[in-house]
Design a protein around this motif. Structure first.
Motif, PDB file in Angstrom:
ATOM      1  N   TYR A  47      38.478  40.823  55.599  1.00 16.88           N
ATOM      2  CA  TYR A  47      37.102  40.390  55.835  1.00 16.88           C
ATOM      3  C   TYR A  47      36.612  40.797  57.221  1.00 16.88           C
ATOM      4  CZ  TYR A  47      33.106  37.434  56.828  1.00 16.88           C
ATOM      5  OH  TYR A  47      31.866  36.994  57.213  1.00 16.88           O
ATOM      6  N   LYS A  48      37.484  40.662  58.197  1.00 14.23           N
ATOM      7  CA  LYS A  48      37.111  41.017  59.572  1.00 14.23           C
ATOM      8  C   LYS A  48      37.083  42.531  59.799  1.00 14.23           C
ATOM      9  CE  LYS A  48      36.842  38.287  62.610  1.00 14.23           C
ATOM     10  NZ  LYS A  48      35.746  37.471  63.203  1.00 14.23           N
ATOM     11  N   GLN A  49      37.489  43.277  58.776  1.00 16.19           N
ATOM     12  CA  GLN A  49      37.498  44.739  58.839  1.00 16.19           C
ATOM     13  C   GLN A  49      38.380  45.238  59.983  1.00 16.19           C
ATOM     14  OE1 GLN A  49      33.464  46.287  58.639  1.00 16.19           O
ATOM     15  NE2 GLN A  49      32.816  44.559  57.381  1.00 16.19           N
ATOM     16  N   ALA A  60      36.676  34.074  40.009  1.00 16.39           N
ATOM     17  CA  ALA A  60      35.762  35.081  40.565  1.00 16.39           C
ATOM     18  C   ALA A  60      35.718  34.984  42.086  1.00 16.39           C
ATOM     19  CB  ALA A  60      34.372  34.903  39.973  1.00 16.39           C
ATOM     20  N   TRP A  61      35.763  33.747  42.603  1.00 14.51           N
ATOM     21  CA  TRP A  61      35.779  33.540  44.059  1.00 14.51           C
ATOM     22  C   TRP A  61      37.059  34.117  44.665  1.00 14.51           C
ATOM     23  CZ3 TRP A  61      39.547  30.450  46.380  1.00 14.51           C
ATOM     24  CH2 TRP A  61      39.388  30.215  47.749  1.00 14.51           C
ATOM     25  N   VAL A  62      38.206  33.915  43.998  1.00 15.81           N
ATOM     26  CA  VAL A  62      39.466  34.481  44.474  1.00 15.81           C
ATOM     27  C   VAL A  62      39.344  35.999  44.603  1.00 15.81           C
ATOM     28  CG1 VAL A  62      41.884  34.933  43.867  1.00 15.81           C
ATOM     29  CG2 VAL A  62      40.938  32.635  43.592  1.00 15.81           C
ATOM     30  N   LYS A  63      38.729  36.628  43.622  1.00 21.04           N
ATOM     31  CA  LYS A  63      38.558  38.085  43.659  1.00 21.04           C
ATOM     32  C   LYS A  63      37.617  38.496  44.792  1.00 21.04           C
ATOM     33  CE  LYS A  63      39.357  38.481  38.688  1.00 21.04           C
ATOM     34  NZ  LYS A  63      38.741  38.692  37.361  1.00 21.04           N
ATOM     35  N   ARG A  64      36.556  37.729  45.007  1.00 17.96           N
ATOM     36  CA  ARG A  64      35.631  38.037  46.122  1.00 17.96           C
ATOM     37  C   ARG A  64      36.356  37.936  47.453  1.00 17.96           C
ATOM     38  NH1 ARG A  64      31.927  35.079  43.165  1.00 17.96           N
ATOM     39  NH2 ARG A  64      32.220  33.159  44.359  1.00 17.96           N
ATOM     40  N   MET A  65      37.166  36.892  47.596  1.00 20.88           N
ATOM     41  CA  MET A  65      37.871  36.687  48.854  1.00 20.88           C
ATOM     42  C   MET A  65      38.841  37.829  49.136  1.00 20.88           C
ATOM     43  SD  MET A  65      36.888  33.901  50.424  1.00 20.88           S
ATOM     44  CE  MET A  65      38.262  33.559  51.516  1.00 20.88           C
ATOM     45  N   ASN A  66      39.451  38.369  48.101  1.00 23.17           N
ATOM     46  CA  ASN A  66      40.419  39.445  48.278  1.00 23.17           C
ATOM     47  C   ASN A  66      39.787  40.828  48.353  1.00 23.17           C
ATOM     48  OD1 ASN A  66      43.179  38.362  48.410  1.00 23.17           O
ATOM     49  ND2 ASN A  66      42.704  37.463  46.419  1.00 23.17           N
ATOM     50  N   ASN A  67      38.514  40.923  47.993  1.00 29.32           N
ATOM     51  CA  ASN A  67      37.810  42.211  48.023  1.00 29.32           C
ATOM     52  C   ASN A  67      36.453  42.042  48.694  1.00 29.32           C
ATOM     53  OD1 ASN A  67      39.598  44.035  46.158  1.00 29.32           O
ATOM     54  ND2 ASN A  67      39.385  42.093  45.065  1.00 29.32           N
ATOM     55  N   THR A  89      33.815  44.934  48.401  1.00 29.94           N
ATOM     56  CA  THR A  89      33.193  45.014  47.082  1.00 29.94           C
ATOM     57  C   THR A  89      32.096  43.971  46.941  1.00 29.94           C
ATOM     58  OG1 THR A  89      35.254  45.813  46.132  1.00 29.94           O
ATOM     59  CG2 THR A  89      33.623  44.943  44.603  1.00 29.94           C
ATOM     60  N   ALA A  90      32.380  42.749  47.429  1.00 30.60           N
ATOM     61  CA  ALA A  90      31.382  41.681  47.356  1.00 30.60           C
ATOM     62  C   ALA A  90      30.143  42.023  48.177  1.00 30.60           C
ATOM     63  CB  ALA A  90      31.993  40.364  47.857  1.00 30.60           C
ATOM     64  N   ALA A 143      28.072  44.607  46.442  1.00 33.77           N
ATOM     65  CA  ALA A 143      27.322  44.012  45.346  1.00 33.77           C
ATOM     66  C   ALA A 143      26.029  43.379  45.861  1.00 33.77           C
ATOM     67  CB  ALA A 143      28.171  42.963  44.629  1.00 33.77           C
ATOM     68  N   ASN A 144      26.109  42.750  47.036  1.00 30.96           N
ATOM     69  CA  ASN A 144      24.903  42.169  47.640  1.00 30.96           C
ATOM     70  C   ASN A 144      23.882  43.257  47.952  1.00 30.96           C
ATOM     71  OD1 ASN A 144      25.961  39.616  47.579  1.00 30.96           O
ATOM     72  ND2 ASN A 144      26.729  39.666  49.691  1.00 30.96           N
ATOM     73  N   THR A 145      24.385  44.367  48.508  1.00 25.34           N
ATOM     74  CA  THR A 145      23.493  45.464  48.863  1.00 25.34           C
ATOM     75  C   THR A 145      22.854  46.078  47.625  1.00 25.34           C
ATOM     76  OG1 THR A 145      24.881  45.944  50.787  1.00 25.34           O
ATOM     77  CG2 THR A 145      23.349  47.649  50.075  1.00 25.34           C
ATOM     78  N   SER A 146      23.649  46.277  46.568  1.00 22.66           N
ATOM     79  CA  SER A 146      23.119  46.857  45.329  1.00 22.66           C
ATOM     80  C   SER A 146      22.054  45.975  44.728  1.00 22.66           C
ATOM     81  CB  SER A 146      24.263  47.056  44.329  1.00 22.66           C
ATOM     82  OG  SER A 146      25.210  47.959  44.835  1.00 22.66           O
TER      83      SER A 146
END
Length: 400
Positions: A22-24, A239-246, A249-250, A253-256
């Motif tokens: 998350y912190k890149q 779905a939240w678990v997947k967002r947290m790990n990616n 991607t999340a 999705a916001n940008t799209s």
């Protein structure tokens, strides 16, 4: 480049891996094999706990709460100095700056780190997750061996961890109550919350999200049986678990979505006006009903332990991780609670102090925060007076 020493099967590694993503922050992950424990983890940290993060300057950071503190402090310093670290800026901070959200974030971090370990350990070791788990643990012992060899040695190592299950109060008597509570309180209310919110406190994760992710990913989503359960009864949590790990991607999705509506993409943020979603209140009430009496008793037990060992305190420089047993209860108000015994974890007081310090740092709590704490049964606990505070020295617990 940072180095993360950990394992996919490790609860706390999952938490800090997601945070680094998350912190890149640029990092490579090294599996914590037996050899890595002997040559790196133990010599560099003095303890045998993972995950461990090695910084580019050669520091070895241990304990996920303090690892996050380290990076969040860097974010604040860089922001104040108008210096941007690699791909990082203030909007990536996971610590809310408003009082109620900061406190609630730490409450969820503590709950995830220390209380959700109960269902995590139960669903891993008391369900049919084998031979998957044996092969996973075998990676640590013989990473390059064939599957059947990994499973053989992994089973031996896994049995050691399986032995901790009763120490957490997970018994034949308490198991039905643990399952009822996890499925009908934890998953139920989190599923309702994530139906309308991407994260605990808005459109970006807070410290509490990462605390929750540890048990909800490594044990309760990766392991086959609890994964099927989560997918079935709590798809929004999955779905939240997947967002947290990616996180990338999340964000894409916001940008799209913004591009589809011809509106500019907004920077993900916490909810405005220090708002605490009503969907979190049942879980906050549950924390103060079940976990916080245990935390209060832990603090009292640690004071008693210190008094009994006063004559040898200089010899016993470091506080043992466990200092006896005490009672706790688990279950739901609708179906009842069960009492059981569990070991007293002295480290829980360190995590308790972190929450109390956040509350005590609020110069004058707003009436809304006081009302919220009263509603969920937490105001009295926030006023706890910890007689014998603890601190971390060389990655081990000592009295301040």
């Amino acid at each position: 480049m940072y180095i993360l020493y950990g394992s996919e099967v490790s609860l706390y590694t999952g938490k800090i891996r997601a945070y680094l993503k998350y912190k890149q922050l640029p990092f490579t992950e090294v599996l914590s094999t037996v050899s890595v424990y002997k040559k790196i983890i133990r010599p560099k940290t003095g303890v045998t706990f993972i995950p461990v993060v090695k910084t580019p300057t050669g520091e070895y950071l241990q304990d996920t709460a303090r690892i996050i503190d380290y990076f969040e402090a860097q974010t604040r310093e860089n922001t104040q100095s108008n210096i941007q670290p690699i791909a990082d800026s203030n909007h990536l901070s996971v610590v809310p700056t408003t009082s109620a959200q900061h406190l609630v974030s730490e409450l969820f971090a503590l709950w995830g780190d220390e209380w959700l370990v109960i269902p995590a350990m139960h669903y891993r070791w008391n369900k049919d997750n084998f031979p998957f788990i044996y092969e996973e643990f075998g990676q640590v012992v013989t990473p390059k061996a064939p599957k059947f060899i990994k499973a053989y040695f992994g089973k031996k190592l896994a049995k050691k961890f399986q032995g901790f299950v009763p120490l957490l109060g997970i018994t034949e008597k308490s198991i039905p109550y643990i399952e009822d509570w996890y499925e009908n309180t934890v998953l139920h209310y989190l599923n309702e919350h994530f139906a309308t919110h991407k994260y605990l406190l808005g459109d970006k994760p807070c410290t509490g999200d990462f605390g929750l992710l540890g048990p909800l990913y490594a044990h309760l989503y990766r392991d086959p049986v609890p994964e099927q359960l989560m997918d079935k009864i709590a798809p929004n949590v999955a779905a939240w678990v997947k967002r947290m790990n990616n996180p990338n991607t999340a964000q894409q999705a916001n940008t799209s979505a913004s591009n589809d509506t011809d509106t500019p993409a907004s920077t993900p943020a916490f909810l405005e006006n220090d708002e605490i979603p009503a969907t979190l209140l049942p879980l906050l009430k549950d924390m103060f009903t079940q976990q916080w009496p245990v935390l209060k008793n832990t603090s009292e037990a640690l004071t008693d332990w210190r008094e009994k060992n006063a004559s040898s305190e200089n010899t016993l420089r470091f506080i043992p991780r466990t200092i006896g047993q005490h009672s706790f209860k688990i279950g739901r108000g609708e179906t009842g609670y069960i009492g059981e015994q569990r070991f007293i974890s002295s480290f829980h007081q360190y995590k308790l102090q972190r929450v109390l310090d956040v509350f005590n740092s609020i110069e004058q709590p707003r009436p809304e925060l006081t009302k919220l704490l009263e509603e969920v049964g937490g105001l009295e606990y926030m006023r706890l007076d910890v007689k014998d505070r603890v601190a971390i020295e060389r990655n081990r617990l000592v009295f301040e």
